[in-house]
Design a protein around this motif. Sequence first.
Motif, PDB file in Angstrom:
ATOM      1  N   SER A 144     -56.024 -15.284   2.705  1.00 23.13           N
ATOM      2  CA  SER A 144     -56.881 -14.394   3.013  1.00 23.13           C
ATOM      3  C   SER A 144     -58.726 -14.913   2.618  1.00 23.13           C
ATOM      4  CB  SER A 144     -57.037 -13.142   2.215  1.00 23.13           C
ATOM      5  OG  SER A 144     -57.077 -13.782   1.086  1.00 23.13           O
ATOM      6  N   ASP A 145     -58.766 -15.561   1.859  1.00 26.58           N
ATOM      7  CA  ASP A 145     -59.962 -15.937   1.258  1.00 26.58           C
ATOM      8  C   ASP A 145     -59.880 -17.461   1.226  1.00 26.58           C
ATOM      9  OD1 ASP A 145     -62.213 -16.476   0.149  1.00 26.58           O
ATOM     10  OD2 ASP A 145     -61.771 -14.984  -1.590  1.00 26.58           O
ATOM     11  N   ALA A 146     -60.326 -18.329   2.061  1.00 25.66           N
ATOM     12  CA  ALA A 146     -60.323 -19.589   2.381  1.00 25.66           C
ATOM     13  C   ALA A 146     -61.196 -20.263   1.211  1.00 25.66           C
ATOM     14  CB  ALA A 146     -61.297 -19.907   3.537  1.00 25.66           C
ATOM     15  N   GLN A 147     -61.739 -19.595   0.704  1.00 27.07           N
ATOM     16  CA  GLN A 147     -62.581 -20.437  -0.775  1.00 27.07           C
ATOM     17  C   GLN A 147     -63.108 -19.863  -1.918  1.00 27.07           C
ATOM     18  OE1 GLN A 147     -66.514 -21.990   0.975  1.00 27.07           O
ATOM     19  NE2 GLN A 147     -65.642 -23.383   1.097  1.00 27.07           N
ATOM     20  N   PRO A 148     -61.688 -19.429  -2.774  1.00 29.70           N
ATOM     21  CA  PRO A 148     -61.768 -18.229  -3.810  1.00 29.70           C
ATOM     22  C   PRO A 148     -62.363 -19.404  -5.181  1.00 29.70           C
ATOM     23  CG  PRO A 148     -59.638 -19.456  -3.848  1.00 29.70           C
ATOM     24  CD  PRO A 148     -60.944 -19.635  -2.452  1.00 29.70           C
ATOM     25  N   THR A 149     -62.290 -18.816  -5.946  1.00 33.82           N
ATOM     26  CA  THR A 149     -63.121 -19.203  -7.146  1.00 33.82           C
ATOM     27  C   THR A 149     -62.063 -18.956  -8.092  1.00 33.82           C
ATOM     28  OG1 THR A 149     -62.747 -16.649  -8.426  1.00 33.82           O
ATOM     29  CG2 THR A 149     -65.244 -17.610  -7.425  1.00 33.82           C
ATOM     30  N   PRO A 150     -61.648 -19.619  -8.745  1.00 32.22           N
ATOM     31  CA  PRO A 150     -60.583 -20.093  -9.733  1.00 32.22           C
ATOM     32  C   PRO A 150     -59.895 -18.876 -10.514  1.00 32.22           C
ATOM     33  CG  PRO A 150     -61.994 -22.131  -9.555  1.00 32.22           C
ATOM     34  CD  PRO A 150     -62.560 -21.058  -9.323  1.00 32.22           C
ATOM     35  N   GLY A 151     -58.074 -19.286 -10.603  1.00 33.59           N
ATOM     36  CA  GLY A 151     -58.544 -17.859 -11.305  1.00 33.59           C
ATOM     37  C   GLY A 151     -57.903 -16.474 -10.521  1.00 33.59           C
ATOM     38  N   GLU A 152     -58.185 -16.612  -9.705  1.00 32.15           N
ATOM     39  CA  GLU A 152     -58.445 -15.336  -8.538  1.00 32.15           C
ATOM     40  C   GLU A 152     -57.063 -15.117  -7.234  1.00 32.15           C
ATOM     41  OE1 GLU A 152     -61.200 -13.769  -4.552  1.00 32.15           O
ATOM     42  OE2 GLU A 152     -61.731 -15.408  -5.922  1.00 32.15           O
ATOM     43  N   PRO A 153     -56.234 -14.353  -7.541  1.00 30.93           N
ATOM     44  CA  PRO A 153     -55.452 -13.991  -6.750  1.00 30.93           C
ATOM     45  C   PRO A 153     -55.720 -14.108  -5.207  1.00 30.93           C
ATOM     46  CG  PRO A 153     -55.021 -12.385  -7.696  1.00 30.93           C
ATOM     47  CD  PRO A 153     -56.949 -13.041  -8.141  1.00 30.93           C
ATOM     48  N   VAL A 154     -55.357 -15.494  -4.399  1.00 29.98           N
ATOM     49  CA  VAL A 154     -55.236 -15.173  -3.059  1.00 29.98           C
ATOM     50  C   VAL A 154     -54.335 -14.660  -1.991  1.00 29.98           C
ATOM     51  CG1 VAL A 154     -56.152 -16.705  -1.792  1.00 29.98           C
ATOM     52  CG2 VAL A 154     -57.441 -16.954  -3.125  1.00 29.98           C
ATOM     53  N   GLN A 155     -54.628 -13.695  -0.629  1.00 33.67           N
ATOM     54  CA  GLN A 155     -53.474 -13.076  -0.404  1.00 33.67           C
ATOM     55  C   GLN A 155     -52.655 -14.496   1.236  1.00 33.67           C
ATOM     56  OE1 GLN A 155     -51.514 -10.502  -0.507  1.00 33.67           O
ATOM     57  NE2 GLN A 155     -51.984  -9.858  -2.254  1.00 33.67           N
ATOM     58  N   VAL A 156     -51.752 -14.809   0.576  1.00 31.13           N
ATOM     59  CA  VAL A 156     -51.405 -15.781   1.760  1.00 31.13           C
ATOM     60  C   VAL A 156     -50.350 -14.765   2.685  1.00 31.13           C
ATOM     61  CG1 VAL A 156     -50.054 -18.004   2.706  1.00 31.13           C
ATOM     62  CG2 VAL A 156     -51.817 -17.070   0.677  1.00 31.13           C
ATOM     63  N   GLU A 157     -50.373 -14.447   3.987  1.00 25.04           N
ATOM     64  CA  GLU A 157     -49.825 -13.810   4.904  1.00 25.04           C
ATOM     65  C   GLU A 157     -48.766 -14.932   5.428  1.00 25.04           C
ATOM     66  OE1 GLU A 157     -50.799 -11.307   7.079  1.00 25.04           O
ATOM     67  OE2 GLU A 157     -50.201  -8.959   6.007  1.00 25.04           O
ATOM     68  N   LEU A 158     -47.334 -15.072   6.046  1.00 25.28           N
ATOM     69  CA  LEU A 158     -46.643 -15.936   7.055  1.00 25.28           C
ATOM     70  C   LEU A 158     -45.802 -14.880   7.932  1.00 25.28           C
ATOM     71  CD1 LEU A 158     -46.279 -19.388   7.396  1.00 25.28           C
ATOM     72  CD2 LEU A 158     -43.976 -18.500   6.253  1.00 25.28           C
ATOM     73  N   THR A 159     -45.761 -15.663   9.310  1.00 21.44           N
ATOM     74  CA  THR A 159     -45.680 -14.320  10.008  1.00 21.44           C
ATOM     75  C   THR A 159     -44.288 -15.220  10.938  1.00 21.44           C
ATOM     76  OG1 THR A 159     -47.479 -13.449  10.172  1.00 21.44           O
ATOM     77  CG2 THR A 159     -45.619 -13.206  11.757  1.00 21.44           C
ATOM     78  N   VAL A 160     -43.298 -15.120  10.876  1.00 22.26           N
ATOM     79  CA  VAL A 160     -42.159 -15.534  11.593  1.00 22.26           C
ATOM     80  C   VAL A 160     -41.901 -15.213  13.288  1.00 22.26           C
ATOM     81  CG1 VAL A 160     -39.568 -16.375  11.391  1.00 22.26           C
ATOM     82  CG2 VAL A 160     -41.216 -16.564   9.173  1.00 22.26           C
ATOM     83  N   THR A 161     -41.157 -15.825  14.086  1.00 21.76           N
ATOM     84  CA  THR A 161     -41.689 -15.186  15.266  1.00 21.76           C
ATOM     85  C   THR A 161     -40.238 -15.710  15.683  1.00 21.76           C
ATOM     86  OG1 THR A 161     -43.168 -14.709  15.551  1.00 21.76           O
ATOM     87  CG2 THR A 161     -42.275 -14.305  17.474  1.00 21.76           C
ATOM     88  N   ASN A 162     -39.151 -14.890  16.398  1.00 24.16           N
ATOM     89  CA  ASN A 162     -38.112 -15.221  16.527  1.00 24.16           C
ATOM     90  C   ASN A 162     -38.054 -15.911  18.423  1.00 24.16           C
ATOM     91  OD1 ASN A 162     -35.597 -15.481  18.008  1.00 24.16           O
ATOM     92  ND2 ASN A 162     -34.880 -14.224  17.484  1.00 24.16           N
ATOM     93  N   GLU A 163     -39.137 -16.831  18.959  1.00 19.23           N
ATOM     94  CA  GLU A 163     -39.832 -17.273  19.984  1.00 19.23           C
ATOM     95  C   GLU A 163     -37.866 -16.957  20.964  1.00 19.23           C
ATOM     96  OE1 GLU A 163     -42.928 -17.712  20.888  1.00 19.23           O
ATOM     97  OE2 GLU A 163     -43.733 -17.339  19.749  1.00 19.23           O
ATOM     98  N   GLY A 164     -36.822 -17.341  20.233  1.00 19.75           N
ATOM     99  CA  GLY A 164     -36.601 -17.569  21.420  1.00 19.75           C
ATOM    100  C   GLY A 164     -35.534 -15.837  22.281  1.00 19.75           C
ATOM    101  N   ASP A 165     -34.177 -16.795  23.072  1.00 18.19           N
ATOM    102  CA  ASP A 165     -34.013 -15.010  23.675  1.00 18.19           C
ATOM    103  C   ASP A 165     -32.205 -15.160  23.062  1.00 18.19           C
ATOM    104  OD1 ASP A 165     -31.752 -17.905  23.649  1.00 18.19           O
ATOM    105  OD2 ASP A 165     -32.584 -17.863  26.247  1.00 18.19           O
TER     106      ASP A 165
END
Lengths: 537, 463
Positions: free
Chosen positions: B64-85
């Motif tokens: 979420s925040d590429a350049q946060p300040t120290p001690g600040e929580p940074v949100q991370v989102e990981l999306t997993v996609t099933n591309e197979g059939d």
Amino acid sequence: MTDDTPIRTRTPRTSLATVTVLTALVVAGLLRTVGATRPAAVGAATGVLLALSLWLVGWDRWRAVGTVLASALALPLAVGLAVASAGTVVALGAELFPVSTPAGIRPMVVALVSQVLVVLGCLVAVFGASAAVRGAVDTERVADYAGVLVRTTLLPFTVAAALGLRGAIGYLQSNAGTPGVQQLTGETLRRVLGPVFDPVPGRTHLAVFCLLLAVSAGAVARGVAALPLAELVPETADAPDVARAVDAVERSLRWTSRLAVLVVPVAALVELALGQSVLAATLPGGLYDLLVAVTAAPALRGLLWWLLLAGAALSVAVWFLRRTVQSSADRVGTVVAPYVGGAAVVLAVLAVAGPVVDAVEAALRSTPVAPAVDRFFVPVVDVYGAETVALALVVASLFALVTAVGQLWLALATTSLSEATAGVSLAGGGLFVASAFAATLDAPTWLVLAGLVGAFVVWDAGSFGATLGREVGTAAATRRTELVHTGGTVAVGGVGAVATVGLAALASGSVAVASPVALAALVVCLVAVVALAVALR
Amino acid sequence: MTTHRRVRRWRGGLAATLFLVSVALLTAEPLLLAATAVPLAYVVYGALSRVPPGIDVRATRAVSDAQPTPGEPVQVELTVTNEGDRSLTDVRVVDGVPEELAVVEGSPRRCTSLRPGKRATLSYAVMAKRGTYTFDPTAVRVRTLSASDEVTADLPAAGDETLTCSNTVSEVPLADATLPRAGTLPTDAGGSGLEFHSTRTYQHGDPVNRIDWRRYAKTDELTTVDYREEQAVRTVLVVDARPPSRVTPEPGFPTGAELSAYAAERLFDALSRTSVVASVCAVGLDDADVPGGVGPDGLAWVDPSGGHAAAHARRVFDSVGRAVARESAADGEDEAPDVDAPGEASEEAVPATATADGGTVDDPDLLAVLARLPPTAQVVVFSPAADDWAVSLVSSLAVRDYPTTLVSPALARGDSLGAAVAGVERTARLQRAELTGATVIDWDLDSPIDVALRASLADLFSA
């Protein structure tokens, strides 16, 4: 999987709910097929109590309290185990027997054994499922619990052994009049023990008396030396000089003891070699009479015995207190609690011994072994007393409990039972055994099949949940996967159940004649199927 | 890297089969023989189920925040996609969170079922720390429905791969606090300067341009004009990086020493934009932490005169982070000492008696700082005040008449008893420091350090 973030690795809730609910349902269904409802219910409760005890032992927050409670629960557990196994036998024995024809005995025995195994299987299943909820089964905890149980059993066992010994000696001595071996042992015991406990009046018993005096004086001297009397008195100028007084008492006691020891061989020689008549003639009349009166006085003997006991108890107590003040309260509680629990067990059993033995006797009389009650049980109670018998029964139950927990520890230590899935494996195994044996009773087919499939589902959901907890943690959302997985397992079980029903319908017609050839063929078929499955893997 | 593993979890079914056969033979119960179909069904189920070939799972990460300040929580989102059939019934994903960053919210792990083309998102927050951190590949494990066959793979996630937390300043901070002073400190001594101070009798050697010629014309007496002398301000930033200050309120959170260094760096940046001459001093570092080692008096000291002062100062600030990392590595699995037990930490680390009342002081670090301070310096001390050292330093400085400021990050968080005690002790220390005459800046970590400094630092130069 490389993330090192600390996570809670417990089994997720959905899996736990599946395990507990399914176990509860199947156990409830199976226990209804057992004739003896009360022992069956006690068995299920014992399973829960056992899991609770195991959890209490590992309760880190209140270690001492946990150990005390676990030790206190040992008695109900032992009684529960006895009721669940022996109680079922007794209760059903009264129902199923007597059998009219000899051919009917075998089915009855099979039914009896099956019912007992159903109850025990349910007990194990309930224990496993309850333990799985808190993850209470691990090698260290089980070893701790086994230690607590052994220490709890120690005191009741010692007391029971002492009471038994007393009863046995009394019985053997009372048999001195009967001819044969019994007369020999009775006479020997009387000769050995008579001069010590029950001196014959009218003659001197100098040697034995001096020996007893020496031992008692020594014990009291040790007890007095161990007491912190001087330290307890305030150190003021006008305070009595307790230290010196104590010292003097202790020294005189020690000297008394030493002198008495010196007198023992001389007195023994004189009494044995010269005899009473020479002794009476040699000594002045007054002195001889005094010696006779003193050394043969039962009251004095009793006093010396009590002094000996008191001195020894005092020394042990002071030694124990000195040891305990040096360690933390928690540790003392953990170490002492089982012994206190053992003492509580002894007191509880002694308090209710009479009614309990009467109840056992009444229960036994209603079974086919009723004639044996009068021949064996009643005489034993007469000889040893109701307290000893009740205590012995409880100690035997405690031994059974220790053995069961020891076996659990062995299975865990040798990793034949994995720590991570121990609870659910026990739950599944218990359910499977109970369901299999329920099939030999009048249980409906659907219940047996539900039990067999349920056993697999319980084990599968539990072990799948354990892996899930370890790999993903409980903080993540996992319910959907768990439900999908359990659904698959139930579906496969359903296929197996349908196949069973089909096979059973087929078999009831075709294998009507129980020829050995057909049986052998069936076994070979099964082996072939198993081999196929192995090959497929 | 992909690994394939078969789990023989259904082999208990064979034992169950044998058990059923035995009981059936023993009790002559045909139903049990037929019931062997149940365990055998499970054995076959486990044996036949396989992870389908050609699984195609993709992962995409968004920070979420590429350049946060120290001690600040940074949100991370990981999306997993099933591309197979093929449908995947059991997909377990563990994001490769950098080892140094702690997850403070949510979980970087997820287990889900994915139909073809479907996606699942897991979101979590990490606590930002100073530096650049690269995410490891995402670990993905796919199991069959029977859980008897599994494939594990490390997937490099597309999207954001690093998290950078640096001191890049978008605006010039503290401008209003420092600019009016123009890097000089007016004194009360006469001499050369701009502002009139006093006059005095001419002494031989006084500069000719300071002689009051008008007065000489009127009275024939030589008089010299004194102007208010101006001195260059010398500011010394003292960072308390001793082991007792390397406490952290919760795992993964920057330690007190790191926050102190961060605040000092922000102020150093601001001061170097103005003409204030700033020295940097870090206390409690080891030779191993500082490139080139610490000075003979045990201090990492950077003077502005040596050239490349800014680069050297930055190196000292980095050394604080290195010292903390080295210590937590030496502790093994233990985290940095907990803020709940500041007393223990200080007892271990400060054998000398560092008294807070400015009495007898024989702490070597404190004496070294006092010995090295230039006479006209103003001192800014950065310390979490986890023990009495900072207060001792501040009171010793007050005794020697140095204008002093204490900047202290408030570490105690949460509502545990230990945190409350540590908070009360710290407040008492800050009050003692204030009583000695120092300016105390209590930096509540919820607000940026710039706000705290801006609010209070104007006092620093108005002595």
